[in-house]
Design a protein around this motif. Structure first.
Motif, PDB file in Angstrom:
ATOM      1  N   LEU A  45       0.848  -1.184   0.000  1.00 61.70           N
ATOM      2  CA  LEU A  45       0.000   0.000   0.000  1.00 61.70           C
ATOM      3  C   LEU A  45       0.887   1.238   0.000  1.00 61.70           C
ATOM      4  CD1 LEU A  45      -2.894  -0.798   2.509  1.00 61.70           C
ATOM      5  CD2 LEU A  45      -3.059  -0.547   0.036  1.00 61.70           C
ATOM      6  N   LEU A  46       0.706   2.092  -0.984  1.00 59.66           N
ATOM      7  CA  LEU A  46       1.494   3.312  -1.096  1.00 59.66           C
ATOM      8  C   LEU A  46       1.113   4.259   0.035  1.00 59.66           C
ATOM      9  CD1 LEU A  46       3.543   4.834  -2.910  1.00 59.66           C
ATOM     10  CD2 LEU A  46       1.580   5.799  -4.119  1.00 59.66           C
ATOM     11  N   SER A  47       2.081   4.665   0.844  1.00 64.30           N
ATOM     12  CA  SER A  47       1.795   5.550   1.973  1.00 64.30           C
ATOM     13  C   SER A  47       2.310   6.963   1.756  1.00 64.30           C
ATOM     14  CB  SER A  47       2.394   4.994   3.264  1.00 64.30           C
ATOM     15  OG  SER A  47       3.800   4.908   3.181  1.00 64.30           O
ATOM     16  N   GLU A  48       3.439   7.120   1.028  1.00 67.50           N
ATOM     17  CA  GLU A  48       4.012   8.433   0.775  1.00 67.50           C
ATOM     18  C   GLU A  48       4.688   8.464  -0.584  1.00 67.50           C
ATOM     19  OE1 GLU A  48       5.349   9.898   5.281  1.00 67.50           O
ATOM     20  OE2 GLU A  48       6.859   9.491   3.735  1.00 67.50           O
ATOM     21  N   VAL A  49       4.711   9.651  -1.164  1.00 63.19           N
ATOM     22  CA  VAL A  49       5.566   9.932  -2.322  1.00 63.19           C
ATOM     23  C   VAL A  49       6.463  11.092  -1.934  1.00 63.19           C
ATOM     24  CG1 VAL A  49       5.672  10.767  -4.697  1.00 63.19           C
ATOM     25  CG2 VAL A  49       3.923   9.106  -4.040  1.00 63.19           C
ATOM     26  N   ARG A  50       7.759  10.926  -2.146  1.00 60.43           N
ATOM     27  CA  ARG A  50       8.735  11.963  -1.822  1.00 60.43           C
ATOM     28  C   ARG A  50       9.451  12.401  -3.092  1.00 60.43           C
ATOM     29  NH1 ARG A  50      11.501   8.861   3.385  1.00 60.43           N
ATOM     30  NH2 ARG A  50       9.583   8.724   4.646  1.00 60.43           N
ATOM     31  N   VAL A  51       9.817  13.662  -3.118  1.00 61.63           N
ATOM     32  CA  VAL A  51      10.609  14.225  -4.206  1.00 61.63           C
ATOM     33  C   VAL A  51      11.761  14.982  -3.579  1.00 61.63           C
ATOM     34  CG1 VAL A  51      10.651  15.669  -6.265  1.00 61.63           C
ATOM     35  CG2 VAL A  51       8.545  14.453  -5.649  1.00 61.63           C
ATOM     36  N   GLY A  52      12.975  14.542  -3.860  1.00 62.57           N
ATOM     37  CA  GLY A  52      14.138  15.208  -3.283  1.00 62.57           C
ATOM     38  C   GLY A  52      14.115  15.207  -1.771  1.00 62.57           C
ATOM     39  N   ASN A  53      13.723  14.082  -1.160  1.00 57.14           N
ATOM     40  CA  ASN A  53      13.655  13.905   0.297  1.00 57.14           C
ATOM     41  C   ASN A  53      12.550  14.713   0.969  1.00 57.14           C
ATOM     42  OD1 ASN A  53      15.873  12.082   0.421  1.00 57.14           O
ATOM     43  ND2 ASN A  53      17.304  13.810   0.335  1.00 57.14           N
ATOM     44  N   GLU A  54      11.723  15.372   0.182  1.00 60.89           N
ATOM     45  CA  GLU A  54      10.580  16.103   0.735  1.00 60.89           C
ATOM     46  C   GLU A  54       9.302  15.338   0.439  1.00 60.89           C
ATOM     47  OE1 GLU A  54       8.300  20.441   0.361  1.00 60.89           O
ATOM     48  OE2 GLU A  54      10.220  20.101  -0.642  1.00 60.89           O
ATOM     49  N   VAL A  55       8.448  15.168   1.442  1.00 63.18           N
ATOM     50  CA  VAL A  55       7.184  14.456   1.251  1.00 63.18           C
ATOM     51  C   VAL A  55       6.213  15.335   0.469  1.00 63.18           C
ATOM     52  CG1 VAL A  55       5.223  13.364   2.380  1.00 63.18           C
ATOM     53  CG2 VAL A  55       7.513  13.145   3.382  1.00 63.18           C
ATOM     54  N   TYR A  56       5.715  14.808  -0.648  1.00 60.05           N
ATOM     55  CA  TYR A  56       4.760  15.549  -1.469  1.00 60.05           C
ATOM     56  C   TYR A  56       3.340  15.019  -1.321  1.00 60.05           C
ATOM     57  CZ  TYR A  56       7.752  18.771  -4.017  1.00 60.05           C
ATOM     58  OH  TYR A  56       8.564  19.824  -4.348  1.00 60.05           O
ATOM     59  N   TYR A  57       3.182  13.732  -1.047  1.00 56.26           N
ATOM     60  CA  TYR A  57       1.861  13.130  -0.880  1.00 56.26           C
ATOM     61  C   TYR A  57       1.885  12.168   0.299  1.00 56.26           C
ATOM     62  CZ  TYR A  57       1.070  14.476  -5.790  1.00 56.26           C
ATOM     63  OH  TYR A  57       0.950  15.168  -6.968  1.00 56.26           O
TER      64      TYR A  57
END
Length: 282
Positions: A45-57
């Motif tokens: 189950l997808l819990s987070e999406v990060r971009v450049g170590n920053e949580v976006y979702y």
């Protein structure tokens, strides 16, 4: 003659903004069976999406492992289901500054510290979903909170019970439609968009074609959200070809190609994408 632009994507704010928009609008299950929980394995189950170590979702789920909330800095969505695990209502909240034509206003939105919630942001819209006796989605009604406007999308199916067409009605008038095409695995591999002009002509506007890997799509656990595409694909997109079928400014490429590569975990789910996105699972 078409020109081709290959984009090796980096996490630019403009692309992220449009991802927010398209993600909400979109995505439809190719089957009418809605009991998904028995197909979800631990750690997928997808819990987070990060971009450049920053949580976006961030994502939360119901007890049946259906997507409940999608949280981000710029938008918040919440989903409600009936006793058959069919999506019946979705609610959407936006920081509208992120879509402003003013760069200063956009920058203000980017610099905000808190994330959008129902407590700090007005509701932008909500959708109601209707099904036929076979459990297939046949209608989505969108209500705009600020204007009171209402629009309707109607859906029809192919012989494999996959959504083949979505017609948009604005002001009780058919104004356009999307056609959906699938590969043998059920991935959406082509989408065509048509506008219906005032003279009744059906004019092809855009075609989007996709190629896939053979690994597991982390967004497949969102397939109860229904609109065909990212949330209903079995596999991950490795190439997207977007074609404009109308006259464009000389600075705009009529054919745009975006390509991705991935790193995968032991269960064949992606953990990193070549544009800097990172996927975290429960």
């Amino acid at each position: 003659m078409h020109l081709t632009l290959k984009l090796k994507s980096k996490p630019k704010m403009t692309s992220i903004k449009y991802h927010f928009i398209f993600v909400v609008l979109a995505l439809l299950s190719s089957c009418s069976h809605n009991d998904f929980s028995d197909e979800i394995a631990n750690g997928t189950l997808l819990s987070e999406v990060r971009v450049g170590n920053e949580v976006y979702y961030r994502y939360t789920y119901t007890e049946a492992d259906l997507i409940l909330e999608e949280k981000s800095k710029f938008h918040y969505s919440k989903y409600q289901y009936n006793s058959n695990n069919q999506l019946i209502i979705s609610e959407h909240y936006w920081d509208e500054r992120i879509a402003s034509s003013s760069s200063n206003v956009i920058q203000q939105a980017i610099e905000r510290k808190d994330w959008v919630t129902p407590e700090n942001t007005e509701k932008d819209s909500h959708n109601n979903f209707q099904y036929n006796s076979d459990g297939k989605l046949i209608k989505r009604i969108t209500h705009r909170e600020n204007t009171g406007d209402e629009s309707v999308d109607q859906f029809s199916y192919n012989s494999q019970n996959q959504i083949a067409k979505r017609i948009w009605y604005r002001g009780n008038k058919e104004s356009g439609y999307d056609l959906y095409f699938y590969d043998k695995k059920g991935n959406l591999n082509k989408q065509q968009r048509y506008y219906i002009l005032e003279n009744g002509e059906h004019q092809l506007q855009t075609t989007t074609e996709y190629e896939f890997d053979n690994k597991n799509n982390p967004y497949f656990s969102f397939r109860s959200l229904l609109i065909p595409g990212q949330n209903t694909n079995v596999n991950n997109i490795v190439k997207e070809t977007y074609t404009l079928h109308f006259e464009v400014d000389k600075f705009i490429q009529p054919v745009q190609i975006t390509e991705y590569s991935y790193e995968y975990n032991s269960m064949d789910y992606p953990v990193k994408r070549s544009d800097g996105w990172e996927f975290i699972y429960n």
